[in-house]
Structures are given as C-alpha cells and as structure tokens.
Design a protein around this motif. Structure first.
Motif, PDB file in Angstrom:
ATOM      1  N   GLY A  50      46.283  26.034  56.385  1.00 34.28           N
ATOM      2  CA  GLY A  50      47.697  25.837  56.687  1.00 34.28           C
ATOM      3  C   GLY A  50      47.948  25.105  57.991  1.00 34.28           C
ATOM      4  N   TYR A  51      46.938  25.033  58.863  1.00 37.03           N
ATOM      5  CA  TYR A  51      47.073  24.296  60.123  1.00 37.03           C
ATOM      6  C   TYR A  51      46.735  22.810  59.968  1.00 37.03           C
ATOM      7  N   THR A  52      46.209  22.423  58.823  1.00 39.84           N
ATOM      8  CA  THR A  52      45.805  21.036  58.580  1.00 39.84           C
ATOM      9  C   THR A  52      46.792  20.381  57.625  1.00 39.84           C
ATOM     10  N   GLN A  53      47.308  19.235  58.015  1.00 42.05           N
ATOM     11  CA  GLN A  53      48.227  18.506  57.145  1.00 42.05           C
ATOM     12  C   GLN A  53      47.425  17.576  56.236  1.00 42.05           C
ATOM     13  N   ILE A  54      47.589  17.750  54.935  1.00 43.39           N
ATOM     14  CA  ILE A  54      46.943  16.872  53.957  1.00 43.39           C
ATOM     15  C   ILE A  54      47.958  15.843  53.487  1.00 43.39           C
ATOM     16  N   LEU A  55      47.612  14.576  53.651  1.00 38.62           N
ATOM     17  CA  LEU A  55      48.480  13.479  53.233  1.00 38.62           C
ATOM     18  C   LEU A  55      47.769  12.661  52.166  1.00 38.62           C
ATOM     19  N   ILE A  56      48.523  12.134  51.222  1.00 43.19           N
ATOM     20  CA  ILE A  56      48.013  11.169  50.256  1.00 43.19           C
ATOM     21  C   ILE A  56      48.852   9.911  50.399  1.00 43.19           C
ATOM     22  N   ASN A  57      48.186   8.826  50.777  1.00 44.11           N
ATOM     23  CA  ASN A  57      48.886   7.576  51.102  1.00 44.11           C
ATOM     24  C   ASN A  57      49.929   7.796  52.193  1.00 44.11           C
ATOM     25  N   GLY A  58      49.604   8.667  53.139  1.00 47.87           N
ATOM     26  CA  GLY A  58      50.497   8.913  54.265  1.00 47.87           C
ATOM     27  C   GLY A  58      51.648   9.847  53.981  1.00 47.87           C
ATOM     28  N   ASP A  89      53.782  19.016  60.987  1.00 48.97           N
ATOM     29  CA  ASP A  89      52.988  20.136  60.464  1.00 48.97           C
ATOM     30  C   ASP A  89      51.504  19.797  60.535  1.00 48.97           C
ATOM     31  N   ALA A  90      50.984  19.587  61.717  1.00 47.22           N
ATOM     32  CA  ALA A  90      49.597  19.138  61.860  1.00 47.22           C
ATOM     33  C   ALA A  90      49.002  19.690  63.147  1.00 47.22           C
ATOM     34  N   MET A  91      49.043  21.009  63.292  1.00 47.48           N
ATOM     35  CA  MET A  91      48.572  21.617  64.529  1.00 47.48           C
ATOM     36  C   MET A  91      47.088  21.333  64.762  1.00 47.48           C
ATOM     37  N   ALA A  92      46.279  21.417  63.700  1.00 43.05           N
ATOM     38  CA  ALA A  92      44.860  21.090  63.833  1.00 43.05           C
ATOM     39  C   ALA A  92      44.609  19.597  63.717  1.00 43.05           C
ATOM     40  N   GLY A  93      45.541  18.875  63.104  1.00 40.92           N
ATOM     41  CA  GLY A  93      45.387  17.454  62.836  1.00 40.92           C
ATOM     42  C   GLY A  93      45.763  17.175  61.396  1.00 40.92           C
ATOM     43  N   ALA A  94      45.549  15.941  60.970  1.00 42.09           N
ATOM     44  CA  ALA A  94      45.898  15.530  59.608  1.00 42.09           C
ATOM     45  C   ALA A  94      44.726  14.814  58.965  1.00 42.09           C
ATOM     46  N   LEU A  95      44.601  14.999  57.654  1.00 38.33           N
ATOM     47  CA  LEU A  95      43.624  14.270  56.845  1.00 38.33           C
ATOM     48  C   LEU A  95      44.408  13.420  55.852  1.00 38.33           C
ATOM     49  N   ASN A  96      44.320  12.110  56.021  1.00 37.26           N
ATOM     50  CA  ASN A  96      45.065  11.183  55.171  1.00 37.26           C
ATOM     51  C   ASN A  96      44.112  10.579  54.146  1.00 37.26           C
ATOM     52  N   ILE A  97      44.347  10.877  52.864  1.00 39.93           N
ATOM     53  CA  ILE A  97      43.539  10.349  51.763  1.00 39.93           C
ATOM     54  C   ILE A  97      44.273   9.134  51.208  1.00 39.93           C
ATOM     55  N   GLN A 153      55.629   6.974  44.203  1.00 40.12           N
ATOM     56  CA  GLN A 153      56.100   6.477  45.487  1.00 40.12           C
ATOM     57  C   GLN A 153      56.560   5.029  45.353  1.00 40.12           C
ATOM     58  N   ALA A 154      57.603   4.703  46.091  1.00 42.34           N
ATOM     59  CA  ALA A 154      58.090   3.324  46.174  1.00 42.34           C
ATOM     60  C   ALA A 154      58.338   3.000  47.638  1.00 42.34           C
ATOM     61  N   ARG A 155      57.796   1.860  48.078  1.00 38.04           N
ATOM     62  CA  ARG A 155      58.000   1.436  49.470  1.00 38.04           C
ATOM     63  C   ARG A 155      58.389  -0.035  49.486  1.00 38.04           C
ATOM     64  N   ARG A 202      62.196  -0.595  56.631  1.00 38.99           N
ATOM     65  CA  ARG A 202      61.390   0.022  55.576  1.00 38.99           C
ATOM     66  C   ARG A 202      62.205   1.077  54.852  1.00 38.99           C
ATOM     67  N   PHE A 203      62.080   1.058  53.513  1.00 39.84           N
ATOM     68  CA  PHE A 203      62.725   2.044  52.654  1.00 39.84           C
ATOM     69  C   PHE A 203      61.628   2.701  51.817  1.00 39.84           C
ATOM     70  N   LYS A 204      61.612   4.011  51.798  1.00 34.35           N
ATOM     71  CA  LYS A 204      60.597   4.732  51.028  1.00 34.35           C
ATOM     72  C   LYS A 204      61.253   5.836  50.219  1.00 34.35           C
ATOM     73  N   LEU A 205      60.817   5.967  48.984  1.00 32.73           N
ATOM     74  CA  LEU A 205      61.222   7.077  48.130  1.00 32.73           C
ATOM     75  C   LEU A 205      59.966   7.679  47.515  1.00 32.73           C
ATOM     76  N   GLY A 206      59.957   8.984  47.402  1.00 32.27           N
ATOM     77  CA  GLY A 206      58.803   9.637  46.813  1.00 32.27           C
ATOM     78  C   GLY A 206      59.195  10.898  46.063  1.00 32.27           C
ATOM     79  N   TYR A 207      58.412  11.193  45.039  1.00 30.33           N
ATOM     80  CA  TYR A 207      58.600  12.435  44.299  1.00 30.33           C
ATOM     81  C   TYR A 207      57.218  12.977  43.973  1.00 30.33           C
ATOM     82  N   ALA A 208      56.950  14.197  44.400  1.00 30.86           N
ATOM     83  CA  ALA A 208      55.655  14.829  44.168  1.00 30.86           C
ATOM     84  C   ALA A 208      55.887  16.201  43.553  1.00 30.86           C
TER      85      ALA A 208
END
Length: 755
Positions: free
Chosen positions: A104-112, A150-158, A305-307, A318-324
């Motif tokens: 929970g301390y690590t932020q997981i990102l996919i394409n940011g 939400d990245a107290m320990a850091g983030a991992l961006n895949i 995602q649309a950017r 920049r305009f971004k929309l996303g649905y996950a």
C-alpha cells in the motif's frame, strides 16, 4: 458524477475541433524511435540499465534487460530491480514492496496512470501483467507534483509497448515443466506497423500458470514447549492468464494523439488439502482433521486511455481521459472433517464443518487531466488539474454447514445441503472517492544543474456505505486535503558523474477494510475490530540523495540514501470497551496515532566488463539495506514485514561466434517481522537462483532454456499467537507455529520468431 461529465466534455473539446495535417518531418522523427523487431527479440547484445536525464530520481529498465530470463509477469521482472521485495508464496511475485514496505506504500502505475487493485490496502498485484506487454519498467524514487502523491515508498511505472516501440512482429511459444512433472504452455505474439496516419501495435498472450507448493507446519503450546500437532498440506494453484493490449499513435504537425488499452484475465483454481496429526505422530490413531479448501478465482483488469497534446496558447496543452476497471470473482469452499475431538479416535463423535464464501468485487476509476506546459524565460512552467472518480463495490457472503459424521475420510457420507448465503460483517459495502488535484511546477536547466519544483493540492471526498454496520453508521462521509510540495535537483559534476537530491511530501490513504464502520467480532485474536471511517491518510516528508557514475559507454553505477519521516501512522488501538468474548478482550479500532521513520541505502551496478577486455560479459548487481522504526502498544519495531535487505547479482555472457549466450542471477531477501494485536510473524526466504541458455538462428529466431528456483528456495514463517492483549504483553502463548513452504524448480523452453 456531474463533475466527471463536465470534465470529460471539456477534455474532448479540442479533439472535436479537428486534427492538424500529418507532418512528414514528424514522421521521420518518430521513425528514429522505432527499432527493428530483431533488435528487441533476437539480440546479440547485452542491455543494461538506462541512464535517465530527469531531475526526479528515476531508474529505467527496458524489457531487454529482463527478457533473456523469460519472466512470465511484471512481478518476475521487478524481482531484479533495486529495493523491490515480495512477501508472496514461493514462485509468486504479486504485491510489490518497494523499499520493503507494505504494498500500500508503493504506487503502481501503468503507462503513468493509476489502476485499481483487489487488495484492501489499495495495492495492485503486478503478477497480473504479462511481461510480454512491457516496454520498460521505471522505478521512481521520489514524487513530483504532476503525479498522484500516493507514493510514500516510491512508484513503479510499468510502460506498455506502443506503436513506436518496434517495427514488425514476432511470435513466442514454449512450455514450462514444474516439479510435479506437469507441463503448462505459453504462447503469444506482438505486431506493430503503420496504419493510416499513425502506427499501431497489438499484442496477445496466453500463459498457463501452475504452482505446486508443499507445506509442513508444527504447532507448539509455546516456544520450546510441547508439540501439539503437525499439519501436512499440498497447495496447488493452477490456471490460465489471457491478455490483450493495443495502442494507436498519431504524430501530426503540431499535435499528437495516443489511444491505448489493455485487458488481462486471470482464471485460477487454488486447491489446498491439509492433514493434521496429534503430537507429531503421523498415523491413523493420531489423525485429527482433514481440511479441503478450494478457491475458484476469475479476475479481470482492463483500462482504456486517450491522450491528446496540441501546440496552443503559447505552449503545449494536454488532455487525458482514462477508464480502468477491476472485476474479481471468488468462490471458496472450505470443508473440514474432525476425527479426534476428544481422546477417542474415529468413528466416535466426529464432526464436519463446511463454509462457502462468495466474493464479488467491482472497482472502477474514471480519470482525466487538463494541463498546459510552456516556456517562462529560461524555465518551463507546467500546471493543470487531475480528476479521479472511484467506485468500489464489495459483496462478500457466506453460508455454513455443520453435521456429525460417523466415518473416516475414506467413506464420507452425504453431509447435507448448504443453506442460504448471508452477508459477512464488513463485507457488503460501497466506497466512493472523488478527487480534484490541481498542480503547478517549474523546471529548467542552468549550466550543470537541472531542477524541478512544484506543489500539488489533493482534495478527496469519500462516502462509505456499509449494509452490515450498526444502524446510524451505515452511511458516512469523510473529506480531507493535503498540500504536497516537491523539489528535485540534478547536478552534473562531469560528463560521467552526477548528484541527485529530492525532497517531497507524500501520503498513504487508509485501507478499505479499516474505513468500513462495521464491527467484526473476534477478528484479532479474541478481540473485536471496529472500523473507523474518519481515518485520515498517513503523510511523510522524504529525502533522497544519490550519486551516479557512467561506466564507459554502456555501464552505470549508483548509490542512493533515503529517509522518510512518517506522521499520523494508522495503528490499531483499544477503545477501552469490553469485547464480545468477555473479560480480558477489547473492541479495537484503527486510529491515526504516533509517528515512524524509514531509511536505507541503495546501490546498483550494471556494466560490461570492458575494462578487463570482456566486452561480451555483462554483470548486474544491486543491494538495498533497509530499516525503519515504529512504536506500537508492545514497544518498538520496524514497519510491518519490511525485509532487512534485498540483494541481486547476475551476469550474461554472450558468445558472438556461436550465436549463443548464457547467464545467471542470484537473489536473496532478508528477514521480515510483522506484529499486530493477536499475532506476530517472522518470515525468511532461501536464496533464488535462475539461469538461461540461448541459441540464435540467423536474425529471426532464438530458442531459450531457463531454469528458475534452482536452489528450491523455501519460505519459512514463525507465528506467535495470543488470545488477548494482556497475554501478548505477558508472552502467554495461545499457540507457537513453525511453517515451511516449498515448490521446487521450474524449467521453461521458449522459441521466438520475428517477421
């Protein structure tokens, strides 16, 4: 929802205005980014860690860094990067623990972008993403204003592959052999090519999954005391992963458009069979219980995602929309046959207990961003607002069947029917979060210095609805705001040496199960647990200071020290009210109380041995020493389950004259200790050794044989269990348990062909 619709309309407006013409110059620029598929798949070169020029401390690893060891998932790949630990079962890498801290301390990102996960701690299991979808993995050690805090320990961006990753296509097929002599298949393919004015990539992957674990437990009345019983357990997890990803990129004269999406389905059956014997004697007369526990799981993760970026208003907008979305369905049945409830062996006075539990979880997130970046003198100004709307619906119901049985397991009678499902306390709820987060940041280059400074203001409105909470507490609201400054400095001491310094404030939001206002009886030992919907996030000021040196033309070495000063820690404390189990037990509740600190040193090295005349030999090494300090009701401890260290070392030897290569990696993770009311757990892992051998055939074909877990690494856990808080303080044990788990080596043979 009205805010979400307004944001969506505003973001789409520039798209409706029409697209500028395609630029041949832009196409040529993008073509320089595009590699041939042979460069990525059938490579005769060793790939090392990338050296990034960002001011924020970021480590970047392309898939080629991991690919020769044929990782199955993003979790398998992340095992090899600095400071990433796991507390998973053997052969599994699910909840990534950056710097050893809880997922929970690590932020997981996919394409940011953030993605919802099934964990109550808001974590996303990285073993849900097949490695074949990955372009690169980024370890972001400190937060910036344009990303969620939400990245107290850091983030991992895949980062998933896009249309400009490569040109062409490839197929991959192979098989995995497990220690129980079962074979599972793997097959996939990726294709990328120009389509109309842009480029498209599309990939699909099927992966057979299996984990045949064996467990052995010994239970004592106390450490060094009498052996009460032993348990022999087989735990086999068998299933399939299906994945599909696609992206479409268009580079126009003064704008870019990127559309992307992915879908991952996990089908898994977890089959546990346990046999318990009294006094450590494995025989009929001492047969205590037989437990059959099966869980049928289907988990779907998908995102769109649309950017769109366009030159306008003196800069780039920049305009971004996303649905996950996440859909998790689990059907569990646990049936236990008791054959020695007293001093008489079966068939006298025995009992069957059966529990069925049905879990349905839906977590959906809509996100959007409107931002603008422009030059301001010698600096760049970026500002904007990000919006997120989350809806998380949990529905957990259960039913129990209990009868007396006259026979041993070999002759089980008809045990009767189960009744109707009923809600689990705390398991039927809806949590809605709406966030509006404006941000602003400045960045620039001044001589030998690169810098970035910004601030983010996160505003969260939360609504919790729990059908199982006491009357009057079933609908609760909680709002909070945080100001999150950040600053990063990169100092180039020379062409090869540089220093990075970062300071940032981050947060960690409460676990979902902690903010539900339900009262769960005997949840922690014999103590009750009452949720607290008024919990605020933990917050931390963090510092990272690193030195990095380029080694030759391809190598890099770095060392980084970090510190986090954590405030408003969420810990479970007594309310002073007597629990449902009577005197000596209490109603416990999570609260924001106390402080903590986390610190460590991280070293990483990846380089060819050119200095020794070995251009075709690459070595990889990273070591992280991790520590922390927290004070709870029982004294001082580290943050729960933080590994003391993480160590990776390996090499790759290329043999150009033979069109072949081989290599090995060795991994070891330090001991971890966790303590909550009612239970204390110490976890250790054995070392993990992986090797590969590859043979290339021309420029289009490669065959690899890999072996994983060759040292048959074992996970060992020691459990101290207590009934009451007073017992835990006095070390009056309810049970002391030693558990060992192993799964055996895994061999994988894979062929890749490009076209």
């Amino acid at each position: 929802m009205k805010k979400a619709m307004l944001f969506a309309v505003a973001s789409l407006a520039p798209l409706l205005a029409g697209a500028p013409a395609w630029s041949a110059d832009a196409a040529a620029d993008e073509a320089e980014r595009t590699k041939t598929v042979e460069e990525l798949v059938v490579t005769g070169e060793i790939t090392f860690r990338n050296r990034t020029d960002e001011a924020a401390p970021t480590l970047s690893y392309d898939l080629e860094y991991f690919q020769r060891f044929e990782p199955l998932t993003a979790g398998d790949a992340l095992k090899r990067v600095p400071s990433v630990a796991f507390l998973s079962d053997v052969l599994e890498s699910d909840g990534a623990r950056l710097r050893g801290l809880d997922p929970g301390y690590t932020q997981i990102l996919i394409n940011g972008e953030r993605v919802p996960g099934a964990g109550v701690d808001r974590s996303f299991f990285v073993d849900r993403i097949p490695a074949e979808l990955i372009e690169r993995v980024e370890v972001v050690r400190s937060s910036s204003a344009n990303r969620s805090g939400d990245a107290m320990a850091g983030a991992l961006n895949i980062v998933l592959r896009d249309g400009y990753t490569f040109d062409g296509g490839y197929v991959r097929a192979g098989a995995l052999l497990f220690s129980d002599d079962r074979v599972r298949e793997t097959i996939g393919g990726v294709f990328s090519a120009p389509v109309g004015p842009g480029r498209m990539v599309i990939g699909a992957n099927y992966q057979g999954r299996r984990n045949p674990k064996q467990k052995f437990s010994q239970r004592f009345d106390e450490p060094g005391g009498t052996l009460d019983n032993v348990e022999i357990q087989s735990d086999t997890r068998n299933g399939e992963d299906y994945s599909l990803n696609a992206s479409y990129d268009v580079q126009m004269e003064d704008s870019t458009l990127k559309l992307s999406g992915f879908f991952v389905r996990t089908d898994r059956l977890e089959d546990e069979d346990s046999y318990e014997y009294a006094g450590g004697r494995v025989g009929t007369a001492d047969f205590l219980t037989y437990n059959n526990n099966n869980v049928d799981i289907q988990t779907d993760n998908w995102a769109l995602q649309a950017r769109y970026e366009r030159d306008m208003a003196g800069g780039k907008t920049r305009f971004k929309l996303g649905y996950a979305a996440l859909s998790d369905k689990q059907d569990e049945i646990e049936e236990e046959y008791e054959y020695l409830r007293d001093t008489r062996p079966f068939p006298d006075d025995d009992r069957f207990t059966g529990d069925k539990t049905r879990t349905r979880l839906e977590d959906k997130e809509f996100s959007g961003e409107l931002s603008h970046k422009r030059d301001v003198g010698a600096a760049k100004l970026e500002f904007g607002v990000q919006y997120t709307k989350k809806d998380r619906d949990t529905d957990i119901t259960t039913v129990r069947n209990r009868v007396t049985i006259p026979n041993p397991p070999a002759a089980r009678p008809n045990l009767g029917a189960y009744g109707a499902y009923a809600p689990v306390v705390g398991g039927v709820n809806t949590i809605e979060e709406e966030r509006i987060d404006p941000f602003a940041m400045l960045s620039g280059e001044t001589g030998a210095f690169g810098w970035e400074a910004g601030v983010r203001w996160e505003n969260t409105d939360t609504t919790i609805k729990d059908a199982t909470a006491p009357a009057g507490a079933r609908n609760v609201k909680n709002d909070y705001s945080f100001l999150l400054p950040s600053a990063h400095l990169r100092w180039n001491l020379s062409a090869d040496d540089r220093i990075k310094l970062s300071v940032a404030r981050t947060v960690r939001r409460p676990n979902f199960n902690f903010i539900s206002p339900a009262l769960m009886e005997a949840e922690l030992g014999d103590n009750d647990l009452l949720g607290n919907p008024n919990l605020k996030p933990e917050s931390a000021w963090g510092v990272d200071l690193g030195f990095e040196r380029r080694l030759g033309t391809r190598g890099v070495a770095g060392v980084n020290v970090f510190y986090r000063d954590v405030k408003n820690l969420i810990e479970v404390a007594s309310t002073g009210q007597e629990g449902s189990e009577g005197p000596g037990t209490f109603v416990l509740q999570p609260r924001n109380t106390g402080d903590g600190s986390v610190w460590g040193v991280e070293f990483d090295l990846s380089t060819p041995l050119t200095a020794f005349g070995l251009d075709d030999t690459g070595v990889f090494l990273n070591y992280s020493w991790l520590d922390s300090d927290v004070k709870d009701d029982f004294g001082k401890r580290r943050f729960n389950d933080q590994a003391k260290y993480v160590f990776n070392v390996g090499f790759i030897q290329d043999l150009p004259n033979w069109a072949a290569a081989f290599g090995a990696t060795y991994r070891k993770q330090g001991r971890a200790f966790g303590r909550v009311i009612g239970e204390e757990v110490t976890t250790t892992y054995g070392a993990d050794l992986e090797v590969f051998v590859e043979k290339r055939f021309g420029e289009r074909y490669v065959v690899r044989l890999t072996g994983a877990n060759l040292l048959d690494s074992k996970k060992k856990e020691t459990f101290n269990k207590f009934t009451t808080i007073a017992d835990q303080r006095a070390r009056d044990f309810d049970e002391y348990e030693l558990e060992r788990e192993e799964a055996g080596p895994v061999f994988q043979l894979v062929a890749r062909a490009t076209f």
